[in-house]
Write an enzyme that holds these catalytic residues in place. Structure first.
Site, short mmCIF file in Angstrom:
data_model
loop_
_atom_site.label_atom_id
_atom_site.label_comp_id
_atom_site.label_asym_id
_atom_site.label_seq_id
_atom_site.Cartn_x
_atom_site.Cartn_y
_atom_site.Cartn_z
CB CYS A 43 1.55 12.13 17.64
SG CYS A 43 1.77 13.88 17.53
CG ASP A 45 -0.94 15.48 13.82
OD1 ASP A 45 -2.19 15.59 13.35
OD2 ASP A 45 0.06 16.07 13.14
NE ARG A 47 -1.83 16.24 10.24
CZ ARG A 47 -0.59 16.75 9.87
NH1 ARG A 47 -0.68 16.95 8.46
NH2 ARG A 47 0.30 16.76 10.82
CG HIS A 99 2.24 11.37 12.88
ND1 HIS A 99 2.06 12.35 12.04
CD2 HIS A 99 2.32 11.70 14.26
CE1 HIS A 99 2.12 13.43 12.96
NE2 HIS A 99 2.22 13.22 14.13
CB CYS A 102 5.60 13.64 13.88
SG CYS A 102 5.37 14.20 15.67
CO CO Z 1 2.88 14.44 15.49
#
Ligand code: CO
Length: 224
Positions: A43, A45, A47, A99, A102
């Site tokens: 992803c 993202d 993080r 994850h 998400c």
């Molecule tokens: Co995500």
């Protein structure tokens, strides 16, 4: 924060110096060639940074990231990354890494409109729809959310296995193993969802057993 982001260049210089202090020929070695063993499809993202989570250095992992780690058969971007990684770099492992928590998966689950990405997230809604009666039967949204994050990993891993790129690699006897993992933002740990496939004949049994194990785990949790 300065307008020209000086602090980032300073931080970059420190990082470069530290890397060279640890390994004097670090950059000159990387200059020769990259020989990553892994292709990470994850992803976007912030993080979930691939190298950092795996504790790997530049040169170790080839990476493709998008919103909600989706693998679509007509996505030229993802397919190009996969083709280069598998055919040219000969990576041994491809991991689809979702994850928990998400945002893309949550938007899909809750039919939330966020903009252009709604059209991309449709693919995650397809995953939800495929498993809808089971997901809807869950007692709460938090569990539905966790389940859909995991289901999305299984479905996208299946998509990886079904690409012409992976199918062709297996056909010519190239060793490529596809994995489906999920990452916990809360503890920094990766978990293997065991949809591991290394040959054409592995794919459906691996998908079937991973899906059964996933459902069994969630069923046990809410029946307790
Ligand atoms: Co995500």
């Amino acid at each position: 924060m300065s307008q020209d982001l000086k602090e980032l260049f300073e931080s970059n210089r420190r990082w470069s110096q530290e890397a060279q202090a640890r390994t004097p020929d670090f950059f000159s070695r990387l200059l020769q060639q990259q020989v990553p063993q892994y292709l990470w499809i994850g992803c976007a993202d912030s993080r979930v940074p691939a190298n950092e989570i795996l504790g790997l250095l530049p040169g170790d992992v080839f990476v493709h990231r998008n919103v909600a780690n989706v693998v679509v058969h007509s996505d030229l971007n993802a397919l190009s990354v996969m083709q280069y990684a598998i055919d040219m770099l000969q990576v041994r492992h491809v991991m689809v890494v979702g994850h928990y928590g998400c945002g893309g998966v949550m938007a899909a689950l809750q039919n939330r409109r966020i903009g252009l990405a709604d059209n991309w997230i449709r693919h995650v809604q397809d995953v939800r729809n495929k498993h809808r009666p089971w997901i809807d039967g869950m007692p709460d949204e938090e569990m539905r959310m966790r389940a859909l994050c995991e289901l999305n990993v299984l479905e996208q891993s299946l998509n990886v296995c079904e690409t012409t790129i992976v199918q062709d690699a297996w056909q010519r006897g190239q060793q490529v193993v596809v994995h489906g993992w999920v990452y916990g933002l809360h503890n920094g740990l990766l978990e293997d969802l065991r949809i591991t496939a290394a040959a054409v004949d592995d794919v459906m049994p691996a998908y079937g057993s991973a899906l059964a194990a996933l459902k069994e785990r969630f069923d046990a949790e809410w029946n307790n």
